[in-house]
Design a protein around this motif. Structure first.
Motif, short mmCIF file in Angstrom:
data_model
loop_
_atom_site.label_atom_id
_atom_site.label_comp_id
_atom_site.label_asym_id
_atom_site.label_seq_id
_atom_site.Cartn_x
_atom_site.Cartn_y
_atom_site.Cartn_z
N ASP A 13 0.86 -1.18 0.00
CA ASP A 13 0.00 0.00 0.00
C ASP A 13 0.90 1.23 0.00
O ASP A 13 1.90 1.28 0.72
N LEU A 14 0.54 2.22 -0.80
CA LEU A 14 1.30 3.46 -0.89
C LEU A 14 0.46 4.64 -0.42
O LEU A 14 -0.74 4.70 -0.69
N GLU A 15 1.12 5.57 0.26
CA GLU A 15 0.57 6.90 0.48
C GLU A 15 1.43 7.86 -0.34
O GLU A 15 2.66 7.75 -0.34
N THR A 16 0.79 8.75 -1.05
CA THR A 16 1.49 9.59 -2.02
C THR A 16 1.08 11.05 -1.88
O THR A 16 0.18 11.39 -1.12
N THR A 17 1.73 11.90 -2.67
CA THR A 17 1.37 13.32 -2.66
C THR A 17 0.20 13.61 -3.60
O THR A 17 -0.30 14.73 -3.63
N VAL A 26 5.83 9.22 -3.87
CA VAL A 26 5.48 8.37 -2.73
C VAL A 26 6.00 9.00 -1.45
O VAL A 26 7.14 9.47 -1.39
N CYS A 27 5.18 9.00 -0.40
CA CYS A 27 5.66 9.46 0.91
C CYS A 27 5.60 8.37 1.98
O CYS A 27 6.14 8.56 3.07
N GLU A 28 4.98 7.20 1.67
CA GLU A 28 5.03 6.07 2.59
C GLU A 28 4.69 4.79 1.83
O GLU A 28 3.84 4.80 0.95
N ASP A 164 -3.47 -0.20 6.05
CA ASP A 164 -4.23 -0.54 4.85
C ASP A 164 -3.71 -1.83 4.22
O ASP A 164 -4.50 -2.66 3.73
N ALA A 165 -2.39 -2.02 4.19
CA ALA A 165 -1.83 -3.27 3.66
C ALA A 165 -2.28 -4.46 4.50
O ALA A 165 -2.57 -5.55 3.98
#
Length: 254
Positions: A13-17, A26-28, A164-165
């Motif tokens: 799972d990615l957190e992005t801008t 990508v920020c996480e 989330d993952a």
């Protein structure tokens, strides 16, 4: 003789801008493995994890309001290319990668970073396996299906990479215990097969319930998932493939 390493599928799972590179970064990244057990069933394995990533640009307030990752949180974090490959291509060798709405993750997790890994999209597979769900978001499936063994607190807060993952991994585990890896990958390569109509006068109806005129209109929809679903319903009704229609250009009223 040492036993062979287990086959794993790594959920990402990615957190992005924002929505898409190269404008956004990508920020996480978070991950959780699902492994094939000696008895032939799949289960979550390991603790998973997450890494903050410096996206190389400011995080807009709009996306901060979703994941609450601030510029100061990632200022000293490593760059994406320094973080990505060891996480996306772990040992023991993963069979595939998975994500909920994997098309989004694949924009950032490119083939050069994954060594050409196959992907499983749990959103697309959920619509195939559990079409009666009232919705197909990660969190809707979580509370509708209530996956066995999920620790509620580990799946929080929503919209952060590891929680989330972790939630997605429970959906994937249950999918793998209903269908083969090959089948899930095949479904994931196709557009989404939508159980119900998304908009218009027939919104909420199953595709088998709408009339032929409405179905024909959807064959030219701009949304690839809607077009694909309409084509499959047309094939079911007529026994022959629909003639592919070009989507109407933006600004044209039908």
């Amino acid at each position: 003789m040492a036993s062979a390493a287990r086959s794993i599928i790594r959920v990402i799972d990615l957190e992005t801008t924002g929505q898409a590179p190269p404008v956004h970064g990508v920020c996480e990244i978070g991950w959780q493995d699902v492994a094939l057990q000696p008895d032939g069933r799949w289960e979550l394995e390991g603790e998973g994890g997450n890494r903050l990533v410096n996206p190389g640009r400011q995080i807009p307030p709009l996306t901060m309001a979703v994941h609450h990752i601030r510029d100061e949180d990632v200022a000293d974090a490593p760059w994406w290319h320094d973080v990505a490959r060891p996480i996306l291509d772990p040992w023991p060798r993963r069979v595939a990668l998975a994500a909920h709405r994997a098309d989004f993750e694949q924009q950032y997790c490119t083939a050069s970073l994954t060594r050409g890994a196959d992907w499983i999209c749990t959103w697309k597979c959920a619509m195939r396996l559990w079409p009666s769900s009232p919705g197909f978001s990660n969190q809707m499936l979580r509370y509708w299906r209530k996956p066995e063994g999920m620790v509620h607190e580990r799946g929080l807060p929503a919209h952060r990479a590891f929680p989330d993952a972790y939630v997605t991994a429970h959906h994937l585990r249950d999918m793998l215990n209903e269908a083969s890896v090959a089948q899930l990958i095949e479904w994931s390569r196709e557009p989404g097969l939508l159980p119900r109509v998304r908009y218009g006068p027939d919104r909420g109806k199953e595709w088998s319930e709408i009339d032929d005129d409405s179905l024909h209109a959807f064959l030219g929809d701009r949304d690839a998932d809607i077009r694909y679903t309409a084509e499959q319903e047309y094939l079911r009704r007529t026994g022959r493939p629909a003639v592919r229609r070009e989507p109407a250009p933006q600004g044209v009223l039908l």
